[in-house]
Design an enzyme around this catalytic site. Sequence first.
Site, PDB file in Angstrom:
ATOM      1  N   TYR A   1       1.020  -1.065  -0.212  1.00  0.00           N
ATOM      2  CA  TYR A   1      -0.017   0.165  -0.068  1.00  0.00           C
ATOM      3  C   TYR A   1       0.892   1.411  -0.052  1.00  0.00           C
ATOM      4  O   TYR A   1       0.982   2.553  -1.038  1.00  0.00           O
ATOM      5  CB  TYR A   1      -0.887   0.081   1.309  1.00  0.00           C
ATOM      6  CG  TYR A   1      -1.323   1.169   1.549  1.00  0.00           C
ATOM      7  CD1 TYR A   1      -2.362   1.902   0.147  1.00  0.00           C
ATOM      8  CD2 TYR A   1      -1.486   2.185   2.588  1.00  0.00           C
ATOM      9  CE1 TYR A   1      -3.093   3.178   0.652  1.00  0.00           C
ATOM     10  CE2 TYR A   1      -1.916   3.656   2.820  1.00  0.00           C
ATOM     11  CZ  TYR A   1      -2.641   3.351   1.711  1.00  0.00           C
ATOM     12  OH  TYR A   1      -3.289   4.816   2.179  1.00  0.00           O
TER      13      TYR A   1
ATOM     14  N   VAL B   1     -10.677   3.869  14.375  1.00  0.00           N
ATOM     15  CA  VAL B   1     -11.922   4.725  14.962  1.00  0.00           C
ATOM     16  C   VAL B   1     -13.699   3.839  14.925  1.00  0.00           C
ATOM     17  O   VAL B   1     -14.071   3.785  15.980  1.00  0.00           O
ATOM     18  CB  VAL B   1     -11.570   6.077  15.006  1.00  0.00           C
ATOM     19  CG1 VAL B   1     -12.899   6.751  14.960  1.00  0.00           C
ATOM     20  CG2 VAL B   1     -10.574   6.512  15.479  1.00  0.00           C
TER      21      VAL B   1
ATOM     22  N   ARG C   1      -0.280  -6.249  14.208  1.00  0.00           N
ATOM     23  CA  ARG C   1      -0.883  -7.002  12.531  1.00  0.00           C
ATOM     24  C   ARG C   1       0.374  -6.343  11.380  1.00  0.00           C
ATOM     25  O   ARG C   1       1.259  -5.659  12.096  1.00  0.00           O
ATOM     26  CB  ARG C   1      -1.644  -6.060  12.094  1.00  0.00           C
ATOM     27  CG  ARG C   1      -3.631  -6.114  13.025  1.00  0.00           C
ATOM     28  CD  ARG C   1      -4.384  -5.363  12.365  1.00  0.00           C
ATOM     29  NE  ARG C   1      -4.101  -4.083  11.259  1.00  0.00           N
ATOM     30  CZ  ARG C   1      -4.985  -3.232  11.992  1.00  0.00           C
ATOM     31  NH1 ARG C   1      -6.547  -3.867  10.898  1.00  0.00           N
ATOM     32  NH2 ARG C   1      -5.123  -2.163  11.746  1.00  0.00           N
TER      33      ARG C   1
ATOM     34  N   ASP D   1       1.995  -2.326  10.201  1.00  0.00           N
ATOM     35  CA  ASP D   1       1.532  -1.543  10.888  1.00  0.00           C
ATOM     36  C   ASP D   1       2.237  -0.464  11.367  1.00  0.00           C
ATOM     37  O   ASP D   1       3.583  -1.301  12.200  1.00  0.00           O
ATOM     38  CB  ASP D   1       0.768  -2.070  12.191  1.00  0.00           C
ATOM     39  CG  ASP D   1      -0.919  -2.186  11.507  1.00  0.00           C
ATOM     40  OD1 ASP D   1      -1.251  -1.782  10.776  1.00  0.00           O
ATOM     41  OD2 ASP D   1      -1.565  -2.668  12.610  1.00  0.00           O
TER      42      ASP D   1
END
Length: 323
Positions: free
Chosen positions: A142, A187, A269, A272
């Site tokens: 990503y 969130v 993870r 991260d």
Amino acid sequence: MRVLVTGGAGFIGANLVERLIDTPEVDDIVVVDDLSTGHVGRLEGFDQVELVKGSVLDGPLLTDAAAGCDAIVHLAALASVPESLDRPVAYHEVNVTGTVRALEAARRHHSHVIIASSAAVYGQCPPLPASESLPPDPHSVYASSKLAAEAHALAYGNAFDLPVLVLRFFNVFGPLQDVGHAYAAVVPAFVAAALSGEPLVIFGDGGQTRDMVPVRAVTTVLSDAVARRVTHPGPVNLAFGVRRSLLDIVAELEQILGRPLDRSHEPPRAGDVRHSQGDHRTLRRLFPSIAPPDFEAQLRATVDWHRLRRTASHGSADRPPGD
């Protein structure tokens, strides 16, 4: 002005469309979205919005949609760090080739183009606050796809004299943010669990920090950039330089809801980032009128939207219940 928003039925995109409708300089809005993660219901009732269902990988469709557009805001992307490790080719195609298609459409129609990049390009342990002058150090597909998209955008600006603005988004949250998948952002995942009476899943010890940016602040910057045709020769952090840990966010939610929340800690993870904080000096220089966001107020608004969505019986509740 006529504005094209790619990914305009998504979380940030639909919030932006609503903001652009209230922007005096904007007359018409075109949305291109393949609806893989976006929802038509988010655009219901917006008469000045034309929805073109299709992919940013469809060059002719994108070029036709951009006809007559003074600006293109390119938000369409695949946006999960963990998922990108499982689907690297898809992330390259959508995030890199899709960006080039958007740039080609802008070049064809001489449009101002705003590209959404990500703080993920800074890597795992950058000096904080992370300045745009730091060497990128992507640690996920990503992140590398967003860095490539940035490079293409800035190259188009230099090679074709295209008016370009590249914004590095930090951790955006707010109304319309999905929770119904394995890679939901922190969130909405926390809020959904809290309202359902379930434990909040925390990957790692919860000490990891994020520069949390309300979507309202993001759309304020984007709409102002469109109206004033803001450009910059390099990437710009869209952040406000304030770090909060995941445990801090849980504590804020407990204050808003008035009760303690159960927590479930899971292993960290892959991919991260431990800490994230953006240097916001360039942003404040380009957008001097923007006010620092009120995190508690925007988190409360996010909780209110999730509450309304839980009780709504039809898709129109996908739009925020006021602003």
